[in-house]
Design an enzyme around this catalytic site. Sequence first.
Site, short mmCIF file in Angstrom:
data_model
loop_
_atom_site.label_atom_id
_atom_site.label_comp_id
_atom_site.label_asym_id
_atom_site.label_seq_id
_atom_site.Cartn_x
_atom_site.Cartn_y
_atom_site.Cartn_z
N GLN A 198 8.12 -9.04 7.97
CA GLN A 198 9.14 -8.74 7.51
C GLN A 198 9.50 -7.22 8.25
O GLN A 198 10.62 -6.68 7.94
CB GLN A 198 8.87 -8.30 5.99
CG GLN A 198 8.14 -7.06 5.90
CD GLN A 198 7.75 -7.00 4.13
OE1 GLN A 198 6.98 -7.98 3.46
NE2 GLN A 198 8.36 -5.91 3.75
N GLY A 251 0.74 -1.29 -0.14
CA GLY A 251 0.14 -0.09 -0.12
C GLY A 251 0.81 1.23 -0.16
O GLY A 251 2.00 1.30 -0.29
N GLU A 255 12.51 -2.69 -8.46
CA GLU A 255 14.00 -2.90 -8.05
C GLU A 255 14.14 -1.98 -6.76
O GLU A 255 13.74 -1.12 -6.62
CB GLU A 255 14.83 -2.34 -9.38
CG GLU A 255 14.94 -3.03 -10.55
CD GLU A 255 16.00 -2.66 -11.50
OE1 GLU A 255 17.11 -3.22 -11.41
OE2 GLU A 255 15.78 -1.63 -12.11
N GLY A 300 6.24 4.47 -8.68
CA GLY A 300 6.77 3.08 -8.59
C GLY A 300 6.02 2.16 -8.95
O GLY A 300 5.87 1.13 -10.00
N HIS A 301 4.80 2.20 -8.06
CA HIS A 301 3.95 1.01 -7.94
C HIS A 301 3.04 1.33 -9.17
O HIS A 301 2.78 0.09 -10.08
CB HIS A 301 2.86 1.16 -6.74
CG HIS A 301 3.81 0.82 -5.50
ND1 HIS A 301 3.81 1.72 -4.52
CD2 HIS A 301 4.28 -0.24 -4.85
CE1 HIS A 301 4.47 1.31 -3.76
NE2 HIS A 301 4.80 -0.01 -3.57
#
Length: 198
Positions: A110, A80, A197, A85-86
Amino acid sequence: LCGGKSVILHVLTGNALFWRHGWQPFPLLSDRQVVNNTESTIFLHRQEKMRVVTTVEALKQALADERQSGKTIGLVPTMGALHEGHASLVRRSVSENGCTVVSVFVNPTQFNDKNDLANYPRTLDADCALLERLGASLVFAPSVEEVYPEPDTRTFSYPPIDSVMEGPRRPGHFNGVCQIVSKLFLMVEPDRAYFGEK
């Protein structure tokens, strides 16, 4: 109209297509189907309303419907708080697949700092608004309990990625990333997946 040329209009309700001067009904077209007439070739894309699902059962049912219609499935995993970039990943998936699934899930396994987890931005409404504009088909936004009904004790190791640079400073981070990605792959079973990336 238009100098007597054939004209095709897509009615905003999405319920019918009309063509030529007599406004005769024309069957709805499947996504990206090409219509040819004597004047030109017109590409039409019918965008279904994006759906938001919160359970694995609802996700699998929705994807079964998409696969039954012959669509490939693209997956864009996210936590979210979406940015450009998303958006670039979603655009690529939409261009390469008939159905794009975007997961929006802040994955607790994580995070090795509980404060970071608590303070991570959660902006589901804004994320969904952006994803609908981008043409996503499905948003999977489950609860922690839905993804982890019991603790995930699996361990993954991909040396040297998890033992150099940021790895030693964030113990468990890469293992948690692998846990959630593997779970999403099992839930969605995508044909393609898209990652930014780092």
